[in-house]
Design an enzyme around this catalytic site. Sequence first.
Site, short mmCIF file in Angstrom:
data_model
loop_
_atom_site.label_atom_id
_atom_site.label_comp_id
_atom_site.label_asym_id
_atom_site.label_seq_id
_atom_site.Cartn_x
_atom_site.Cartn_y
_atom_site.Cartn_z
N SER A 1 0.79 -1.04 -0.29
CA SER A 1 0.09 0.19 0.00
C SER A 1 0.86 1.21 0.09
O SER A 1 1.58 1.46 0.68
CB SER A 1 -0.80 0.13 1.27
N HIS B 1 -3.26 1.16 -4.75
CA HIS B 1 -2.90 -0.08 -5.64
C HIS B 1 -3.28 0.36 -6.95
O HIS B 1 -4.50 -0.01 -7.28
CB HIS B 1 -3.51 -1.51 -4.87
N HIS C 1 -6.12 -8.59 -2.15
CA HIS C 1 -6.22 -8.82 -0.85
C HIS C 1 -7.79 -9.76 -0.65
O HIS C 1 -8.50 -9.56 -1.33
CB HIS C 1 -6.56 -7.66 0.02
N TYR D 1 -9.85 -9.35 1.45
CA TYR D 1 -11.01 -8.68 1.88
C TYR D 1 -11.72 -8.20 0.79
O TYR D 1 -12.86 -7.55 0.71
CB TYR D 1 -10.92 -7.51 2.96
N GLU D 2 -10.96 -8.18 -0.20
CA GLU D 2 -11.54 -7.39 -1.79
C GLU D 2 -12.59 -8.45 -2.14
O GLU D 2 -13.22 -8.14 -3.21
CB GLU D 2 -10.71 -7.29 -2.72
N ALA E 1 2.50 -2.71 3.91
CA ALA E 1 2.41 -1.75 4.83
C ALA E 1 1.76 -2.35 5.97
O ALA E 1 0.76 -3.04 5.90
CB ALA E 1 1.61 -0.38 4.66
N MET F 1 -2.56 -7.32 6.10
CA MET F 1 -3.68 -8.00 5.65
C MET F 1 -3.25 -8.70 4.24
O MET F 1 -4.15 -8.76 3.35
CB MET F 1 -5.02 -7.30 5.33
N SER F 2 -2.11 -9.04 4.20
CA SER F 2 -1.41 -9.48 2.85
C SER F 2 -0.21 -10.44 2.98
O SER F 2 0.24 -10.89 3.99
CB SER F 2 -0.99 -8.20 2.02
N ASN G 1 2.24 2.24 11.03
CA ASN G 1 1.46 2.81 12.52
C ASN G 1 2.13 1.99 13.56
O ASN G 1 2.44 0.91 13.46
CB ASN G 1 0.07 3.05 12.33
N HIS H 1 -6.18 4.15 7.04
CA HIS H 1 -5.47 3.90 5.64
C HIS H 1 -4.94 5.23 5.20
O HIS H 1 -4.01 5.06 4.69
CB HIS H 1 -6.56 3.48 4.44
#
Length: 289
Positions: free
Chosen positions: A35, A66, A88, A90-91, A118, A221-222, A245, A261
């Site tokens: 990201s 992306h 991802h 979640y997509e 990230a 998440m990847s 973060n 994000h």
Amino acid sequence: VLNEDTYPYEVIQEIADFITKGAGVRPKIGIICGSGLGSLADIIQDARIFEYEKIPNFPVSTVEGHAGKLVVGTLEGATVMAMQGRFHFYEGYPLAKCSMPVRVMKLCGVEYLFATNAAGGINPRYGVGDIMLMHDHVNMLGFAGNSPLQGPNDPRFGPRFPALTNSYNKDLINKAIEIGKAMGIESNIHVGVYSCLGGPNYETIAELKALRMMGVDAVGMSTVHEVITARHCDMKVFAFSLITNKCATEYNDKKDEEPSHDEVMAVAKMRQKDCCELVSRLIRELAMG
Ligand code: R1P
């Protein structure tokens, strides 16, 4: 109709042929941009760009940061292909679809996968903007019974039961540490364990505490399903997380400690120069043999 849970070898081969014919080269190194880290692909020379929409049977990127482009060209003397946009879970894509481009890379000739992401820093020693070289992972989606390798196994890619014991190439990690020293950023470089959750929500405090107890240093998440797919087909893997973060692991009401994000993208933008330099220098060393 294409079964998106198990892309057949022939479909992957067609996509790979489309790319290598269009680009006129067979790339050796594959890069997946995390990201906000799309600039890793912008530094590629003699770039031939393929928009995901125009590649047959390729998914499209739906996440901000992306771009949805495959960039093939040369970097520091090596032939490379970079995904400016990853997929991802979640997509709404099955894991096999998320990591299908790694198999495309393999059939294009790629031997090394460089995956970047990230991530939130759980290790209290990590600061925002630091880089964590991944030396292992905890696959939470795997704990839940999900894998990009689920379904019939095609031995042309790899074995039914692949070992993941030495997934992250130690030579590349050591080289990256040396490069970090040469760049004067050694205090911002760590070696640690990444964990992938399904997302798209960020983690609760209780989940972060649990991950920390499990030895996880950074969370996102990847990446994990891409690494599994790459190791299955015997690619060498180098991966790092940009810590965008710090994860709050104590209860408090501070709104500014909540991840977003926007923050992820802003930190990635701020640190993209060092990330690009690290990747370029590592590729230069590989190209020099
Ligand atoms: C959340 O801000 C997004 O950033 C990370 C997370 O996985 C999630 O997609 O993206 P990458 O892992 O693609 O870098």
